[in-house]
Motif scaffolding. Structure first.
Motif, PDB file in Angstrom:
ATOM      1  N   ILE A  51      37.512  38.696  35.836  1.00 26.51           N
ATOM      2  CA  ILE A  51      36.471  37.893  36.318  1.00 26.51           C
ATOM      3  C   ILE A  51      37.465  36.882  36.897  1.00 26.51           C
ATOM      4  N   HIS A  52      37.297  36.908  38.138  1.00 31.29           N
ATOM      5  CA  HIS A  52      37.721  35.711  39.063  1.00 31.29           C
ATOM      6  C   HIS A  52      36.683  34.745  39.580  1.00 31.29           C
ATOM      7  N   ALA A  53      37.006  33.376  39.782  1.00 34.89           N
ATOM      8  CA  ALA A  53      35.992  32.522  40.040  1.00 34.89           C
ATOM      9  C   ALA A  53      36.445  31.865  41.193  1.00 34.89           C
ATOM     10  N   GLN A  54      35.521  31.616  42.168  1.00 32.33           N
ATOM     11  CA  GLN A  54      35.559  30.938  43.332  1.00 32.33           C
ATOM     12  C   GLN A  54      36.714  31.596  44.349  1.00 32.33           C
ATOM     13  N   VAL A  55      36.211  32.604  44.903  1.00 34.35           N
ATOM     14  CA  VAL A  55      37.317  33.513  45.655  1.00 34.35           C
ATOM     15  C   VAL A  55      36.940  33.279  47.015  1.00 34.35           C
ATOM     16  N   ALA A  56      37.711  33.120  48.236  1.00 33.98           N
ATOM     17  CA  ALA A  56      37.289  33.096  49.363  1.00 33.98           C
ATOM     18  C   ALA A  56      37.072  34.510  49.840  1.00 33.98           C
ATOM     19  N   MET A  57      35.860  34.600  50.619  1.00 31.87           N
ATOM     20  CA  MET A  57      35.765  35.974  51.242  1.00 31.87           C
ATOM     21  C   MET A  57      36.841  36.617  51.935  1.00 31.87           C
ATOM     22  N   GLY A  58      37.517  35.804  52.697  1.00 31.10           N
ATOM     23  CA  GLY A  58      38.633  36.239  53.356  1.00 31.10           C
ATOM     24  C   GLY A  58      39.899  36.953  52.671  1.00 31.10           C
ATOM     25  N   ALA A  59      39.681  37.018  51.131  1.00 31.89           N
ATOM     26  CA  ALA A  59      40.703  37.459  50.492  1.00 31.89           C
ATOM     27  C   ALA A  59      40.028  38.807  50.095  1.00 31.89           C
ATOM     28  N   LEU A  60      38.643  39.038  50.341  1.00 30.79           N
ATOM     29  CA  LEU A  60      38.007  40.321  49.959  1.00 30.79           C
ATOM     30  C   LEU A  60      37.742  41.296  51.090  1.00 30.79           C
ATOM     31  N   LEU A  61      37.650  40.470  52.234  1.00 30.72           N
ATOM     32  CA  LEU A  61      36.987  41.553  53.559  1.00 30.72           C
ATOM     33  C   LEU A  61      37.885  41.233  54.593  1.00 30.72           C
TER      34      LEU A  61
END
Length: 94
Positions: A57-67
């Motif tokens: 579980i990762h908290a406070q992740v930027a959407m730029g790292a996911l998409l």
């Protein structure tokens, strides 16, 4: 030339007497740390970790790292396409 030197020295004298910096040499305050999670987010993280003990579980992740921005037909992908979502934050990624 002498007139320029006179005005510059007068400006420096006024600055020395009054302590006015005229915008020169100002130092911006340094950054101040803030909590990574709010109290509610921290409580939710504990609940998620108890419910899903084997998951990461990762908290406070930027959407730029996911998409990534999808390729647009007929044109190249622009940085503005990515900027639309890259700075948004996701609370938790499981």
């Amino acid at each position: 030339m002498a007139l320029i030197i006179f005005f510059l020295s007068a400006l420096l004298i006024v600055r020395a007497i009054t302590g006015v910096s005229f915008g020169l040499g100002r130092v911006a305050p340094g950054p101040v740390a803030k909590p990574l999670l709010t109290d509610r987010e921290a409580a939710m993280l504990l609940v998620l970790e108890e419910l899903l003990p084997t998951a990461r579980i990762h908290a406070q992740v930027a959407m730029g790292a996911l998409l990534r921005a999808p390729p647009a037909p007929g044109r190249r992908t622009l940085s503005s396409d990515r900027n639309y979502f890259s700075q948004k934050i996701v609370d938790f990624v499981i």
